[in-house]
Design an enzyme around this catalytic site. Sequence first.
Site, PDB file in Angstrom:
ATOM      1  N   GLY A   1       0.830  -1.213   0.000  1.00 41.59           N
ATOM      2  CA  GLY A   1       0.000   0.000   0.000  1.00 41.59           C
ATOM      3  C   GLY A   1       0.856   1.252   0.000  1.00 41.59           C
ATOM      4  O   GLY A   1       0.526   2.258   0.621  1.00 41.59           O
TER       5      GLY A   1
ATOM      6  N   GLN B   1      -1.790   7.664   1.076  1.00 41.69           N
ATOM      7  CA  GLN B   1      -1.379   8.929   1.684  1.00 41.69           C
ATOM      8  C   GLN B   1      -0.167   8.739   2.600  1.00 41.69           C
ATOM      9  O   GLN B   1       0.832   9.432   2.474  1.00 41.69           O
ATOM     10  CB  GLN B   1      -2.543   9.544   2.478  1.00 41.69           C
TER      11      GLN B   1
ATOM     12  N   ILE C   1      -1.422  -2.159  -5.498  1.00 40.96           N
ATOM     13  CA  ILE C   1      -2.210  -2.965  -6.435  1.00 40.96           C
ATOM     14  C   ILE C   1      -2.129  -2.395  -7.856  1.00 40.96           C
ATOM     15  O   ILE C   1      -2.432  -3.067  -8.821  1.00 40.96           O
ATOM     16  CB  ILE C   1      -3.676  -3.092  -5.945  1.00 40.96           C
TER      17      ILE C   1
ATOM     18  N   TYR D   1     -14.944   0.599   8.804  1.00 37.50           N
ATOM     19  CA  TYR D   1     -13.507   0.833   8.980  1.00 37.50           C
ATOM     20  C   TYR D   1     -13.116   0.609  10.441  1.00 37.50           C
ATOM     21  O   TYR D   1     -12.148  -0.109  10.745  1.00 37.50           O
ATOM     22  CB  TYR D   1     -13.188   2.268   8.552  1.00 37.50           C
TER      23      TYR D   1
ATOM     24  N   ILE E   1      -4.573  12.512   9.486  1.00 34.71           N
ATOM     25  CA  ILE E   1      -3.202  12.842   9.073  1.00 34.71           C
ATOM     26  C   ILE E   1      -3.215  13.826   7.910  1.00 34.71           C
ATOM     27  O   ILE E   1      -3.974  13.667   6.955  1.00 34.71           O
ATOM     28  CB  ILE E   1      -2.432  11.556   8.742  1.00 34.71           C
TER      29      ILE E   1
END
Length: 314
Positions: free
Chosen positions: A9, A13, A36, A143, A173
């Site tokens: 990943g 971000q 991916i 989530y 973030i």
Amino acid sequence: MDKRILVLGASGQIGTELTQKLRELYGNSNVVASDIKLGTFEMMDAGPFEIIDATDKETILSVIKKYQINQVYLLAAMLSATAEKFPQKAWNLNMNSLLAVLELAKEKHIQQVYWPSSIAVFGPTTPKNNTPQKTIMEPTTVYGISKLAGEFWCNYYHEKFGVDVRSLRYPGIISWKTKPGGGTTDYAVDVYFKAVEEKIFTCFLSENTRLPMMYMEDAVNATIQLMEANPATIKIRTSYNLAAIDFTPKEIAAEIRKQIPDFTIDYAPDSRQQIADSWPSSIDDSEARNDWNWKHEFDLKRMTLEMLNNLEKK
């Protein structure tokens, strides 16, 4: 041990900036970025890059063997607002990627795992102010449910199989390098982009919604500091509370106006307001500060100057 790191990943971000920092510290060739889909030219040009579906254990294993990887940072996830639209898909990605990597660590293919949790593990019944490390956790988002389950899987693999897995509960973030990626706290990234580009911003949260936030540089430094810490000092194997600053949309707008006086903001709360209302306003991260000496460097003023200066250059 010489670190040979795989970032799953890497195009997200946090992944984008964490990969860059890891390469600066440990050498470009020792940090394999993966996602991916293809990454940015800078990321793919700077060091090794592999296309990997983070739920595909066999592909991950083949890359671990190819590069003799001993540390995996698993950052692939579907974030809060997007996950509400695709619950099954989010659960599949968020859980199966973690279980694949924990199994590889249990089988001794890798020595260390980093997996991020989130303030989304808390819920409407959690104490909102100065939320403690151990408290009521009843998340109401896909989530949050997946992150809470993930925390207990991490702890289980550590207790049962001795897996050295480490985790942080990230607040919102904020970074100027990557645009928002489907999170509820992303208004605090978007507001800076819009302030520089258009001098006007419509916020999807109400003006007094207080949420815990952190500048990206602090988040990256905390992550690496945790992974560098002596295992004996890591007392929490679910996930550590992590905090830096907290503010409302109204407060961030006031700080921006000090630099861009004609900036205007209006408010049109949408479905994300309900998610934000279920999360803490501020976080007690004293255990991280005590156990491995975590401390943040950026307050709202310093972060705002950094964001606006960098975006204006960009």
